[in-house]
Structure formats: C-alpha cells, structure tokens
Design a protein around this motif. Structure first.
Motif, mmCIF file in Angstrom:
data_model
loop_
_atom_site.group_PDB
_atom_site.id
_atom_site.type_symbol
_atom_site.label_atom_id
_atom_site.label_comp_id
_atom_site.label_asym_id
_atom_site.label_seq_id
_atom_site.Cartn_x
_atom_site.Cartn_y
_atom_site.Cartn_z
ATOM 1 N N TYR A 7 -2.443 -1.140 11.503
ATOM 2 C CA TYR A 7 -2.884 -0.575 12.787
ATOM 3 C C TYR A 7 -3.704 -1.577 13.615
ATOM 4 C CZ TYR A 7 -1.551 3.816 10.569
ATOM 5 O OH TYR A 7 -0.855 4.803 9.919
ATOM 6 N N SER A 8 -3.394 -2.866 13.493
ATOM 7 C CA SER A 8 -4.082 -3.883 14.285
ATOM 8 C C SER A 8 -3.375 -4.089 15.617
ATOM 9 C CB SER A 8 -4.144 -5.199 13.516
ATOM 10 O OG SER A 8 -2.832 -5.699 13.281
ATOM 11 N N THR A 9 -4.115 -4.718 16.566
ATOM 12 C CA THR A 9 -3.579 -4.891 17.915
ATOM 13 C C THR A 9 -3.966 -6.251 18.472
ATOM 14 O OG1 THR A 9 -3.774 -2.524 18.368
ATOM 15 C CG2 THR A 9 -3.581 -3.980 20.272
ATOM 16 N N ASN A 33 -7.416 -4.948 8.982
ATOM 17 C CA ASN A 33 -6.926 -3.600 9.237
ATOM 18 C C ASN A 33 -7.723 -2.944 10.355
ATOM 19 O OD1 ASN A 33 -5.131 -3.951 7.100
ATOM 20 N ND2 ASN A 33 -6.506 -2.985 5.615
ATOM 21 N N TYR A 34 -7.007 -2.301 11.275
ATOM 22 C CA TYR A 34 -7.623 -1.624 12.431
ATOM 23 C C TYR A 34 -8.395 -2.604 13.333
ATOM 24 C CZ TYR A 34 -6.775 2.198 9.174
ATOM 25 O OH TYR A 34 -6.191 3.057 8.281
ATOM 26 N N SER A 35 -7.975 -3.854 13.380
ATOM 27 C CA SER A 35 -8.658 -4.874 14.179
ATOM 28 C C SER A 35 -7.991 -5.056 15.540
ATOM 29 C CB SER A 35 -8.667 -6.206 13.430
ATOM 30 O OG SER A 35 -7.335 -6.684 13.237
ATOM 31 N N ASN A 43 -11.800 -6.153 8.547
ATOM 32 C CA ASN A 43 -11.343 -4.799 8.811
ATOM 33 C C ASN A 43 -12.226 -4.140 9.871
ATOM 34 O OD1 ASN A 43 -9.339 -5.048 6.850
ATOM 35 N ND2 ASN A 43 -10.643 -4.209 5.235
ATOM 36 N N TYR A 44 -11.603 -3.464 10.814
ATOM 37 C CA TYR A 44 -12.290 -2.773 11.916
ATOM 38 C C TYR A 44 -13.038 -3.750 12.833
ATOM 39 C CZ TYR A 44 -11.602 0.934 8.469
ATOM 40 O OH TYR A 44 -11.061 1.768 7.530
ATOM 41 N N TYR A 58 -16.271 -4.458 10.633
ATOM 42 C CA TYR A 58 -16.895 -3.836 11.811
ATOM 43 C C TYR A 58 -17.645 -4.868 12.675
ATOM 44 C CZ TYR A 58 -16.077 0.334 8.973
ATOM 45 O OH TYR A 58 -15.510 1.311 8.196
#
Length: 277
Positions: A9-11, A23-25, A37-38, A53
């Motif tokens: 879910y990275s962009t 992840n999620y970055s 991550n994040y 984060y």
C-alpha cells in the motif's frame, strides 16, 4: 524517472528516482526514499525517511531514521532520535537515543540526550532536559555556550537531599577541562499548599581539570555564594556540592514530621567554556 513503490500500500506521488519501499509509505521529489513503514519523504532532494512513522518534508539530503521522527526542511540534517524533530537549518543532528528532543533550526547543532533542545550554531545539548545555545565555537561543538537545566526532588525529612534532572537519579555532570559559571534559583513549597516555602539564590564558578577539580574540597564548592530570599522555617536550607564523576548538584533540606512533604525545584543557568589544547 525510475520511481518505485514496492511497499505494501505504498505510493509514489511523482518526481525522479523515488522509492517508497516501506509498507504504507509515501515518497516524492528527487532521489527521495521512504523506506520505513508508515513513513513519508514528500519532496526536496536526497531525503530519506527510514524510521517507522518518520517524515522528511523537503530540503536537501535530510534523514529521519528515528521512529516517529521528523525533519521538516533545511540541508544535511540527521534525526536519529525517536519522537524528535529538526525543523530546519543546516547540518544539525539528533543522535540515536536522544528521544523527545528538538532542534528548531540553526547550523551544526547537536542533541545527544532526552528532552533536550539546541539553538544557534555549534551548540551541544548533551544532558537530560538541557537547553543549549551558542553563537559559534572555538574548536569543538559546545565549547562556548550557555545552558539551562531544571532539577527537582521531593523531600519528607530534615536530611539533605540532592535535586535531580529527572527528579530521582540523573545528575548534572561538568565536562573535563572546563569552566562552569552557575546561577541557580531554588524554590520549595509544602505539597498541601499551606504555609511552608523557601527561596534561595546560589552562585558559583567551578573549574575542572583532567585529573581532579581545582578550587573545591570534597563534597563542597569553596567559592559558592548563597542568598536566602525567603525562608519560612529556620530548618530549611539549600547548598551546592560536587560528587564523584564530576557531578555538580544543588541540595535541599526540608523539615521532618507528619505532613511535612515538600516539592523543591532548582533552575540552572550555566556558562560553559571548554579547553581544547
């Protein structure tokens, strides 16, 4: 462009040679990497957000490697502390293990302790809760600066007690080969808010040598001055002293008996000069 979003879910929002591997970055800009991550590296050039984060907002060659850390802008800033922030400036650094700390800007400032703040240029906040400010240096960071500290303790007896940076165990340590000029205000108040307060002003200049301090005697400072500003009980007292390992402290004495618990707070203003021969 060679932009890659490989984390779950990275962009990648755009730019050139951008990597979002955490992840999620989220990543954007020029050669920016969001590897934690994040994390987010949102612009500028060469920014790296590697802590979980973590955040790099822009600028050039900034790194946020601590978890929950941030570098908002500037150039060549490095934040390795957790929950810490560098707002801007140039070549500022928060060390790993220096958590909950901040450098708002300036140049070549360093923080290496928890809850610390460094201002100006070539200042070093290297003790718990320290606020350090400098306008330059002789040869090493922190050798020509002003510092502020708060020490505190709670007492329930008429035995002398040291005040501490964290209220229980951490003490001020003077660097070797240095001179400190200290101005200390001490205030105490009974915890139930009834009458029973005391205010003191303490002042000393202390020189330290590489082997042993000079102009001091064991457990005391020979050239310190105390002014009693207010004292509701003749049993109250405040003093300064030295301990093993170049510790310098303010101690307080309350009174004993039922219902005689006191909170004591000392504020320190210190001028520091370090020899570098």
């Amino acid at each position: 462009k060679s932009n890659v979003a490989s984390g779950i879910y990275s962009t990648v929002l755009g730019g050139n040679t951008v990597l979002a591997s955490g992840n999620y970055s989220i990543a954007a800009g020029n050669t920016c990497n969001a590897t934690g991550n994040y994390s987010a590296a949102l612009g500028g050039q060469g920014g790296v957000a590697s802590g979980e984060y973590s955040f790099v907002g822009g600028g050039v060659n900034n790194t946020a490697s601590g978890n929950y850390s941030a570098v908002c802008g500037g150039s060549t800033n490095n934040n390795a502390g957790h929950y810490s922030a560098i707002i801007g400036g140039q070549e500022n650094a928060i060390s790993a293990g220096a958590d909950w700390s901040c450098i708002p800007g300036g140049r070549n400032n360093s923080v290496s302790a928890d809850y610390a703040l460094a201002l100006g240029t070539y200042s070093s906040a290297d003790q718990y809760g320290c606020i350090a400010q400098a306008g330059g240096r002789f040869s090493i960071t922190g050798d020509a600066q002003m510092m502020r500290f708060i020490t505190y303790v709670q007492t329930a007896s008429n035995t002398a007690s040291r005040t501490y940076l964290d209220g229980s165990s951490l003490e001020l340590v003077q660097p070797e080969n240095s001179v400190w000029m200290c101005k200390v205000f001490v205030a105490g108040l009974k915890t139930d808010g009834t009458l029973g307060c005391s205010y003191y002003f303490l002042y000393t200049t202390r020189r330290d040598g590489a082997a042993a301090p000079v102009a001091v005697t064991a457990g005391s400072i020979t050239n310190y001055y105390a002014v009693v500003m207010t004292e509701d009980n003749a049993g109250f007292n405040a003093a300064m002293g030295i301990g093993a390992g170049n510790v310098i402290y303010a101690s307080v004495v309350g009174v004993s008996g039922a219902g005689t618990t006191y909170n004591w707070v000392a504020t320190w203003e210190v001028v520091q000069v370090i020899a570098n021969a």
